[in-house]
Structure formats: C-alpha cells, structure tokens
Scaffold this active site. Sequence first.
Site, short mmCIF file in Angstrom:
data_model
loop_
_atom_site.label_atom_id
_atom_site.label_comp_id
_atom_site.label_asym_id
_atom_site.label_seq_id
_atom_site.Cartn_x
_atom_site.Cartn_y
_atom_site.Cartn_z
N LYS A 237 0.85 -0.99 -0.05
CA LYS A 237 -0.10 0.09 -0.01
C LYS A 237 0.81 1.30 0.04
CE LYS A 237 -3.20 -2.50 2.92
NZ LYS A 237 -3.56 -2.97 4.23
N ARG A 292 -3.20 -7.41 14.15
CA ARG A 292 -2.30 -6.39 14.62
C ARG A 292 -2.77 -4.97 14.48
NH1 ARG A 292 -0.15 -4.68 10.06
NH2 ARG A 292 0.13 -6.51 8.30
#
Length: 448
Positions: A237, A292
């Site tokens: 990303k 996470r």
Amino acid sequence: MIKKVLIANRGEIALRIIRTCREMGIKTVAVYSTIDRDSLPVKFADEAVCIGPPPSAKSYLHIPSIIAAAEVTGADAVHPGYGFLAENAEFARVCDDHDLTFIGPRPETISKMGDKSVAKETMREAGVPVVPGSGGAVADVAEGLATAREAGFPVMIKASAGGGGRGMRMASNEAEFEKLFVAAGTEAANAFGDGRLYIEKFVEEPRHVEIQLVGDGQGTVVHFGERECSIQRRHQKLLEESPSPVVDADLRERMGRAAIDGALAVNYRGAGTVEFLLDKNRDFYFMEMNTRIQVEHPVTEEVTDTDLIEWQIRVASGETITSGDRAPRGHSIECRINAEDPFRNFSPSPGTITAFHSPKGRGVRCDTHVFAGYTVPPTYDSLIAKLIVREDTRERAIRKMLRALDEFIIEGLHTTVPFHQQLLQDPRFLAGDFDTKFLERFELVKEG
C-alpha cells in the site's frame, strides 16, 4: 492496569506507542539494534536496551533477547507494533509463559488467522462472504487444477502462510496453471518455510477495502468503519483513505457486520483488520485478517476521534467494550513517505537526511521518527514518515494533502513525495475511479 510496556519494534510505530503510553501514565522500554542507537524511540522511552546487531534475525526478531530485556527492566507487557513479531504466535506464547501481557490477540487466534486457508474456512463457517475456490490448502497440482476449473479461470494461486505478494500467481488458463503453481509453491517455501497453496477465483477490477475493529476477547467486537487501500505497488500500500469513495452507509454496515461476525468466531481480543476485496458489482469477499495494528491506522483515528493504541492497551488489560460502532466523520488521507526513488521503479534510497521539515497546520499530522542528520539504514523497511490529513470532504482533504506535500522538505535522499503529488492530481484518482491495478496504468511524469 499495565504499568510498563516494552515495545518490540522500531521507527515511527515505536514512537507512536511511546506517546500513547506516556499520555496514559505508562512507562516504556525501547529495544534497539546497534544501528538504531541514536533513534528517537530510544531517546523518548523511559528506558532503552540494546538487543543485538542490525540484522533483524539477531535483534528485532530474536525472541530471547526481547524477553531478556523485558525481564531486566521489569516490564509487565509487550507491544509488538506491526511487522517483525507482531503476528508471530510463538512470540505471543512466550510472552504468556513469562507472565508478560501481549498487547494483541491470543496466540491461538494469531495462528488461526495467520494461515490463510484456515482463516478462509473459519470465515466461511461464520457466514462471511469468501471468494470461490479451495476450502483450504490443496494437496497437489492436480487438486489445484480441478479446483481452478470449478471456480473458473482466471484464478489466483496463493501461499497459505503468505503475505506481501510472495507465493502468489495469477493463472489465466489451464495451460499455464501447472508452471505457475510450481513457481508459487517454491517461492512460498523459500519465503515462509511453508509451500502449501490454495486457489481462489480472480476477482475482476477489485478494490482493497478493509474494516478496522477492536474486540475485548469477552464477547464484544466493534468496528470503526472502512479504509480504502487500493493504491498499491506490488501488493504494498502507498496511500490510504477513510471513508472509501465508493462505500455508502448500507455497504459499510454490511461489511462491518461481516467483519464483526468473523472476529466473534475467534473470540477476538485487540485491534485487528479484516481485509475485503470489493468487486465492480459492489460484492465483497474476505481476503485476510491482520491480527495487529496497521500502518494505516491513523486515518481511522482521525475520522473517528479515536486512539487505537489506547484501545489495544485497555482491552489487553482486561477492560470490556461497551460503546458501539463508530462511523467516519469527515475524510482522512494518509500518504506513505518512503525512502525510495519513484522515478527508478521505487528503488530503495537509503542515506543521511541533510534537511528535514514536516508540514504543519490544522488537520495535518505527520507520524515520523526521522530528523535532519538521521541516517536511513538499508537494513529495514524504507518507510520514513506517514503524512495524514483530515478535512470535512474528500475534495478538501486532497487539496490539504497537496498543500502539505508542498511544505515537506526532505533532502539528502529520494522519497515518494513527487509520486504522491502527481497521483493526487490524476483525474481518475480525483473521481475515485481506481482499483488495485491502478498503478499499472498510472504514468508517473519525470520531474523537470
């Protein structure tokens, strides 16, 4: 309540965790490799312990050194950040064995969600939409081909224990399937020590949309809306925003409900993200669950007025969740600023930063660990800053981000700032008309 947190990470996320801990009145311990001795997390933590030389395997991935640092400093909790050991079930188990609160999901949850094929089957049983394909890892190429025929070409061949695009191939037809299956298995075995593969139908014109959630491990999960993460290079990303320009209230509710159902199926504790593929018909399919905190979590924090690190710490301490889901208000965008040369295929650009000035102003946030004189090492990830803006609308957020990028001064090495400046002026991006393959069609114009 947790009293002292050891941060088993480095860079901007370590500094981010230190800030929240300090505001909560919690002491912090930074661990560092010798090359990070002069880093800001080391400077701002209450204590710091050297855990080894620069190679990650001998420092940030070396569990015995991290546990020893926690014991020596009297830490009662460990925050893994993202990357390194953040999704390592064995590390979470070792923390439990040493009476250290692991600020994240339980080890068994990490194990289950870390195996892509097991995770997919778990979601399927929970009623979460999944991409047609194998229910789990296939036994061999023959079973894989049979599954591909049933799902219909093109298909994706994916590593069961994979991530970051490794162990992944797209097969357009039967003729190329076997060769790509073998190549994906070899790459997966080399990268993860696990060559098992599973098969999925290739979703055409997909967008990568993810739901941020927090669970208390006691039967309650809430979601914080979605993040649009389709601007990617080689499955990594580069820019994220919240809300997505194509998600309305109804779709947000359906995706959020599916994410919650999936999290409840594993009695989820902590902050987590359920990633979906959203196709051109607005149908969505489970892709994976990240157990996470995410790199892009700040955009969610900005549009929901939330400190997700604080939520992680509180649920790890045993607090229950009583508040409901939070829909985004306004619009937030994050640009990842990497030490890379966008005009040379984003090649790494380590070196010493000779001048540094971060943008300022209302609605502008810069999460970074670097400064003038800081040397970006070639040893770790190239991320040096995350520039985040918030405004009332997407159009205004884009204009604010362009202003902030113009103010960003980073000299001494190449960065991805010019890429973001061009991307944010592309008519297709402005119209929200993009998918995960957008950068393959995007033409970066050389400066000058």
